[in-house]
Scaffold this active site. Structure first.
Site, short mmCIF file in Angstrom:
data_model
loop_
_atom_site.label_atom_id
_atom_site.label_comp_id
_atom_site.label_asym_id
_atom_site.label_seq_id
_atom_site.Cartn_x
_atom_site.Cartn_y
_atom_site.Cartn_z
N TYR A 43 43.14 43.92 37.11
CA TYR A 43 44.48 44.57 36.55
C TYR A 43 44.67 43.85 35.21
O TYR A 43 45.38 44.41 34.28
CB TYR A 43 45.65 44.17 37.34
CG TYR A 43 45.81 45.11 38.52
CD1 TYR A 43 44.89 46.04 38.94
CD2 TYR A 43 47.22 45.12 39.33
CE1 TYR A 43 45.20 46.83 40.21
CE2 TYR A 43 47.22 46.08 40.20
CZ TYR A 43 46.43 47.02 40.54
OH TYR A 43 46.66 47.80 41.78
N GLY A 44 43.87 42.56 34.78
CA GLY A 44 44.54 41.92 33.74
C GLY A 44 44.46 42.57 32.37
O GLY A 44 45.17 42.26 31.48
N ASN A 75 49.78 37.47 39.68
CA ASN A 75 50.56 37.20 38.34
C ASN A 75 50.84 38.30 37.64
O ASN A 75 51.69 38.72 36.83
CB ASN A 75 50.06 36.03 37.57
CG ASN A 75 50.24 34.61 38.43
OD1 ASN A 75 51.27 34.22 38.14
ND2 ASN A 75 49.61 34.20 39.16
N THR A 76 49.62 39.10 37.28
CA THR A 76 49.66 40.02 36.47
C THR A 76 50.50 41.21 36.88
O THR A 76 51.49 41.77 35.99
CB THR A 76 48.41 40.86 36.40
OG1 THR A 76 47.37 39.83 35.67
CG2 THR A 76 48.31 41.93 35.31
N GLU A 159 34.92 35.59 41.14
CA GLU A 159 34.51 36.62 42.16
C GLU A 159 33.22 36.83 42.39
O GLU A 159 32.44 37.51 43.26
CB GLU A 159 35.23 37.99 41.61
CG GLU A 159 36.68 38.02 41.42
CD GLU A 159 37.23 39.34 41.59
OE1 GLU A 159 36.69 40.20 41.25
OE2 GLU A 159 38.38 39.39 41.75
N CYS A 193 47.26 32.08 37.78
CA CYS A 193 46.41 33.09 38.46
C CYS A 193 46.08 32.69 39.59
O CYS A 193 45.55 31.62 39.92
CB CYS A 193 45.34 33.48 37.39
SG CYS A 193 43.93 34.76 38.11
N THR A 194 46.16 33.48 40.79
CA THR A 194 45.89 33.35 42.01
C THR A 194 44.57 33.04 42.16
O THR A 194 44.02 32.54 43.25
CB THR A 194 46.53 34.05 43.19
OG1 THR A 194 45.81 35.36 42.68
CG2 THR A 194 47.98 34.20 42.83
N HIS A 195 43.47 33.12 41.41
CA HIS A 195 42.07 33.19 41.48
C HIS A 195 41.76 31.59 41.16
O HIS A 195 40.91 30.75 41.84
CB HIS A 195 41.22 33.84 40.59
CG HIS A 195 40.96 35.19 40.82
ND1 HIS A 195 41.92 36.20 41.02
CD2 HIS A 195 39.91 35.90 41.29
CE1 HIS A 195 41.36 37.21 41.47
NE2 HIS A 195 40.16 37.05 41.55
#
Length: 276
Positions: A43-44, A75-76, A159, A193-195
């Site tokens: 989405y970023g 977050n996005t 990812e 960021c949750t990553h």
């Protein structure tokens, strides 16, 4: 398939699973549905309008599955869609439903972790460009200076499970150095960021002494626990069978393979098809 009253956890892809893992560890008794919109991730770099529309479609899908409470573990989405959904959609269409994000709970406490009152925020372009963190942190800690750094290569590295390999060092150092060059007083870095929690081992190895690294996963889990205690009228709706269901808008085989990296356990997902 409606499996009863559950807490919905949404992310554009995999990163929200790091938050979901902490939530399940903190509150294992509740039923949960996790949804990753992998078919349209990331989405970023999308526009505000696109992120809002995608997020709303997924939230409404989770409502339809029996989730009176949805956590935007992204977050996005929290930066670009949460407020509009809370203010414009819920009062008119879903007055008995609630949607929470990850930015406000973090902003409420992050200032306590900086002695110099100077914080660095690392996130996606979408989160950084939204200015959500500087604005939210200023509400609770007006004396805190917030510097931001976008890290567009980190999500693809994570990812593809390349984030801890030597090949990732260039981009880790690059963004870290660019952030720290903005102000020598930065003594706390927020991973917005949750990553990014999966980057912590490499970041800690490269970070100068005296700088604290702050992730969001436990913060969000603690905030949800406090919210449910404060709002028993919501908590009483959630079934307590300890059930966890995973859905993706993308390929389930691909999702299951990558999701285990973030969730820390093997999972089996089902594919969802948006029909909003």
């Amino acid at each position: 398939m409606n499996i009863g009253q559950s807490i919905g956890v949404f992310d554009s892809g995999y990163g929200g699973l790091t938050v979901f893992k902490s939530i399940v560890e903190k509150l294992p008794q509740y039923n949960y549905i996790y949804l990753g919109d992998n078919a349209r991730a990331p989405y970023g770099d999308h526009s505000y309008e696109t992120i809002y529309q995608y997020t709303l479609e997924c939230v409404e899908w989770l409502f339809a599955q029996g989730c009176p409470l949805v956590i935007l573990a992204c977050n996005t989405a929290s930066a670009k869609a949460l407020r509009s959904i809370q203010q414009k959609v819920l009062p008119l269409k879903y007055p008995n439903h609630r949607v929470l994000g990850v930015i406000r709970p973090t902003a409420e406490i992050v200032g306590d972790f900086s002695t110099h009152k100077t914080i660095g925020v690392m996130g996606t372009r979408g989160t950084v460009n939204s200015l959500s963190y500087p604005m939210e942190i200023a509400k609770f800690f007006p004396e805190v200076k917030v510097l931001q750094q976008s890290c567009p290569m980190w999500v693809p590295l994570i990812e593809n499970n390349e984030h801890l390999n030597p090949g990732a060092d260039y981009f880790v150092k690059k963004y870290l150095e660019e952030l720290l060059a903005q102000d020598a007083d930065i003594d706390c870095i927020l991973l917005a960021c949750t990553h990014y929690p999966l980057m912590i081992p490499k970041l800690q190895a490269l970070l100068p002494e005296g700088i604290r690294l702050l992730g969001q996963t436990d913060i969000v889990a603690d905030s949800l626990d406090a919210y449910l205690k404060k709002h028993p009228e919501i908590a009483v709706k959630i079934a307590k069978d300890g059930m966890r269901h995973f859905y993706t808008s993308g390929d389930t085989e691909v999702f299951d393979k990558h999701a285990s990296i973030f969730f820390g356990a093997e999972i089996s997902s089902e594919q969802m098809h948006l029909q909003i």
